[in-house]
Design a protein around this motif. Sequence first.
Motif, PDB file in Angstrom:
ATOM      1  N   TYR A 111      -3.422   6.953   0.138  1.00  0.00           N
ATOM      2  CA  TYR A 111      -2.530   5.784   0.155  1.00  0.00           C
ATOM      3  C   TYR A 111      -1.384   6.003   1.131  1.00  0.00           C
ATOM      4  O   TYR A 111      -0.933   5.080   1.800  1.00  0.00           O
ATOM      5  CB  TYR A 111      -1.994   5.485  -1.256  1.00  0.00           C
ATOM      6  CG  TYR A 111      -2.775   4.388  -1.928  1.00  0.00           C
ATOM      7  CD1 TYR A 111      -3.989   4.667  -2.546  1.00  0.00           C
ATOM      8  CD2 TYR A 111      -2.337   3.069  -1.904  1.00  0.00           C
ATOM      9  CE1 TYR A 111      -4.741   3.671  -3.120  1.00  0.00           C
ATOM     10  CE2 TYR A 111      -3.091   2.056  -2.482  1.00  0.00           C
ATOM     11  CZ  TYR A 111      -4.287   2.361  -3.092  1.00  0.00           C
ATOM     12  OH  TYR A 111      -5.033   1.364  -3.641  1.00  0.00           O
ATOM     13  N   VAL A 112      -0.896   7.236   1.196  1.00  0.00           N
ATOM     14  CA  VAL A 112       0.228   7.517   2.092  1.00  0.00           C
ATOM     15  C   VAL A 112      -0.252   7.630   3.538  1.00  0.00           C
ATOM     16  O   VAL A 112       0.328   7.041   4.450  1.00  0.00           O
ATOM     17  CB  VAL A 112       0.959   8.802   1.657  1.00  0.00           C
ATOM     18  CG1 VAL A 112       2.083   9.111   2.606  1.00  0.00           C
ATOM     19  CG2 VAL A 112       1.491   8.627   0.253  1.00  0.00           C
ATOM     20  N   GLY A 121       1.508   4.312  -2.765  1.00  0.00           N
ATOM     21  CA  GLY A 121       1.388   5.729  -2.422  1.00  0.00           C
ATOM     22  C   GLY A 121       2.667   6.484  -2.727  1.00  0.00           C
ATOM     23  O   GLY A 121       2.636   7.605  -3.231  1.00  0.00           O
ATOM     24  N   HIS A 139      -3.779   9.513  -3.980  1.00  0.00           N
ATOM     25  CA  HIS A 139      -2.375   9.447  -3.561  1.00  0.00           C
ATOM     26  C   HIS A 139      -2.218   9.671  -2.060  1.00  0.00           C
ATOM     27  O   HIS A 139      -1.616   8.873  -1.363  1.00  0.00           O
ATOM     28  CB  HIS A 139      -1.538  10.476  -4.324  1.00  0.00           C
ATOM     29  CG  HIS A 139      -0.271  10.841  -3.620  1.00  0.00           C
ATOM     30  ND1 HIS A 139       0.794   9.965  -3.522  1.00  0.00           N
ATOM     31  CD2 HIS A 139       0.090  11.940  -2.921  1.00  0.00           C
ATOM     32  CE1 HIS A 139       1.750  10.535  -2.809  1.00  0.00           C
ATOM     33  NE2 HIS A 139       1.346  11.727  -2.424  1.00  0.00           N
ATOM     34  N   THR A 152       0.831  -1.204   0.000  1.00  0.00           N
ATOM     35  CA  THR A 152       0.000   0.000   0.000  1.00  0.00           C
ATOM     36  C   THR A 152       0.861   1.248   0.000  1.00  0.00           C
ATOM     37  O   THR A 152       0.680   2.152  -0.813  1.00  0.00           O
ATOM     38  CB  THR A 152      -0.901   0.012   1.253  1.00  0.00           C
ATOM     39  OG1 THR A 152      -1.461  -1.279   1.419  1.00  0.00           O
ATOM     40  CG2 THR A 152      -1.998   1.031   1.125  1.00  0.00           C
TER      41      THR A 152
END
Lengths: 636, 339
Positions: A409-410, A381, A406, A377
């Motif tokens: 995801y981070v 990201g 984005h 994951t």
Amino acid sequence: MGTLLIMIVFGLFFAAIFTGGYNNTLIQRARKTTAWDWLTSVDHKKIGVMYFMAGIFYFVVGGLEALFMRYQLLVPGNDAFVGRTFNELLTMHGTTMIFFAAMPLIFGLINVVMPLQIGARDVAFPFLNSLGFWLFFFGALLTNMGWIFGGAPDAGWTSYVQLALNEYSPGPGVDYYVLGLQIAGAGTTMSGINFLVTILNMRTKGMSLLRMPMFTWTSLITSVLIIFAMPPLTIALLLLMMDRLFGANFFDHVMGGSAVLWEHLFWIFGHPEVYIVVLPAFGIMSDIFSTFSKKKLFGYNSMVFATSLIGFLGFMVWVHHMFTVGLGPVSNSIFAIATMLIAIPTGIKVFNWLFTMWGGELTFPVAMKWAIGFIPTFVIGGMTGIMLAAPPADFQYQDSYFVVAHFHYVLIGGTVFALLAGAYYWWPKMFGKMLSERLGNWHFWLFFIGFHLTFFPQHFLGLFGMPRRVFTYEPNVGLEYINQVSTFGAILMGIGTIIFAWNMIQSFRSKKIAAADPWDGRSLEWATETPVPFYNFAQLPEVRGVDAFWLEKQAGNKQMTPAEPLGKIHMPSGSHIPFLMSIALFVGGWGLIARSWQIGVMGLLAFGVTMFMRSFDRDHGFYVKPKELLDKEAKS
Amino acid sequence: MSRKGLWRILAVLALAMLVLAGCDSSKILPSDALNVLDPKGTAGEKSLDLIYFSIAIMLVVFAIVMAIFIYVLVKFRKREGVTLDRSKYKDHNTVLEIIWTVLPIAALVALAIPTVKYTFDLAEVPKGDDVLVVEVVGHQYWWEFKYPKQGFKTAQELHIPVGKKVHFKITGTDVLHAFWVPALGGKMDVIPGRVNELTLDAKKAGLYHGKCAELCGASHALMDFKVVAEEQADFDKWIAKMSAPPAPVVTAKEKQGEEIFNSSCIKCHAGMDPKREGPDLTKFGNRQSIAGILKYDEKNLKAWLKDPKSIKPGTKMEKFDFLNDQELDALTQYLMNRK
């Protein structure tokens, strides 16, 4: 004038209660309650638990806001939450998740775990720790008051001017953001200073910097980032407050102000903020990978180096949030390359985690599952992050759903996964009980699958032309089904979170005390008893290398070797002043929001008085006598 | 593989999914009007080149990481009764660590070179007589397009000739917006007090959708505009039409409409009140949409006049519900005949 009189009477009334002059028995009775104990506690573990639970609460609040937005976007032209209401939801979702969920959850874990990991009995400034928490608590409360009184902030969590100015956001909405975040931000800065000093000064014998567990290392770097990143935000908020409350013109272009100035100030804070919340996540992951691989962290020194480098570079890249502002190709290119550079230390970290597992003996309790789910994951990201770093491509991604995909995801794949991993991992140390692995598995799989269903399709929404922060979208241009998949995924995440809540409740209700070292741990926190006594260690341990406790266990010792003889232990005593100070600022802040200058000034005065009280407070703490320690040992 | 080829494969895959599900393709396939992955202009193509190039590099990295990841998970799971020889596995390895530091640097250099080149390419200001200059002004929540050389302005609708560079000078009057035509190329922020520049062109005639990409208030989601890219001849005709004096007012009804317009609408719609500036309506009869989002017809125009805030929350346009049906009729007729 009437308000002022009423406030003065109230103030005297409360002063009377707290000094015991009015009704002494009431205050005596209050002092014996559990609530008073928690309210006035300066114990880093209790403060950590309060941070953590407040963080969970706001995580749920922010999650509900997200679900409302996903519901609105289920079909084009939906009219459940439109216009200003939708903007309030998106603003408060972002603000809540970053400042009131991610940060306190991280501070909670740092508070509980870091002093244990370095072999300290408390943080360097216990009073400041408590003050930091209560400032955060009341700042968060104040920001959320907008939902009930006069409208929540609605200019985005970035609060870009001129939209955030009075003319375009009339009403108190953005004031709640400005004042609430200033109060909470003061608390955050204090915590940063406190953690930094604690790590540098309070390490036990033998715990050199390069023997610290990775979580402590990342806490150290994060503290430095906090100290340098919070001031720009404070200044930005101060200027915005001047504009909104006192008619200044820092950001009004008609009067010669600049909107771009706000963007710079905000992102000089805003980008390091991303690393403030993600570096501790890296630390948690490092500890967990190492523990459940039964191996020392691979490339420890390069991990330390990479962490520091990320922290440093984090300050050099803020303009990548502003590629479309029109700053010109030269500055865009420079910041693009600086941004790409961050991929290098991050890549080092990912490979080090993989090679920590390489040759290990992997087991997969829920904590490790989160860590395993984190790798693909977070890598996705990170990769979209590099894609975003190229300005010509970013011109298309910027402010579209691609960006939304984005950073979730981070921030979820990185920070939230790590915080949940940390929750399952350190739960026995925090609460003395275990979380159910069975429920934990349900939680993990629902949340993990739900997460990818929610956010992976959003990359395509952006590429198909859907801007972010919109309450509706055009029909028949390819956006319907993708939005529906995304909403469905969000529901799965919601169900996962409900299961987590149930898991927590079950754990609180269970009577079974967890083992002191349930995971066969490697660092010092596992060498303490469960539940951890308030003084942490009867005798401070001596550290002989990285993974100190593991080394002792390998050498056949059941416990750490003490670094000191059994003696009296100096502990700080609790104080109700931090709570009072924070209430004073809360009331003062709210007064300013309501444009009631009397109450605003009264709040600030009360704050000054409480500071004065603290300055002349003759409190040298107390001592735990060796006899008490021995008695306790004999009992157990 | 060419960009088109890649895109086709994606489309075929998506179609296959649709056939299986028996669904309406317009709800999952991107529209030509606003698809970043199928650009109709040079700037969009450059962006897409870089998007695909970076995806390619990233996929290689992802494949390497995932290969190691899956191998590790399968190989080193704890197995009952099996003990590994731990001494083989060290806790650091200088050669490996150098490799995974240097290789990403190489990949990033490969990405950085076209990135910098394209960044400068896209910032280039086109010169010569063959360039159409359009001034864009973003307002809450509508777009104003001025054609300085041709001497007129429009709202919500931008016409450009196919194959010609169009140079936009972008500014605003109230809050931040961002000017974005996904099918033609990247976006540029609208910043009051600053003039930003952007160059786009269209290689194919068509109707493209424009968006506001920066949160600008309650109706941010509804701040749409249309871009009509047409062949030079059609564009010239449109220019002629827009620069001609307005059609004469003939019928009594239109005259009544004109009176209503002059007594109430004109205050905002002819720039008499700088705080409440509305779109120029001189050539309203040529529009293709109402308020940028509704289909252009009489019913929608009346609905808009009666209660604009219910259609676009936060718009500065006031309700005209005090007009009776007959007056409303007259006003709409007058407006729709202004060609």
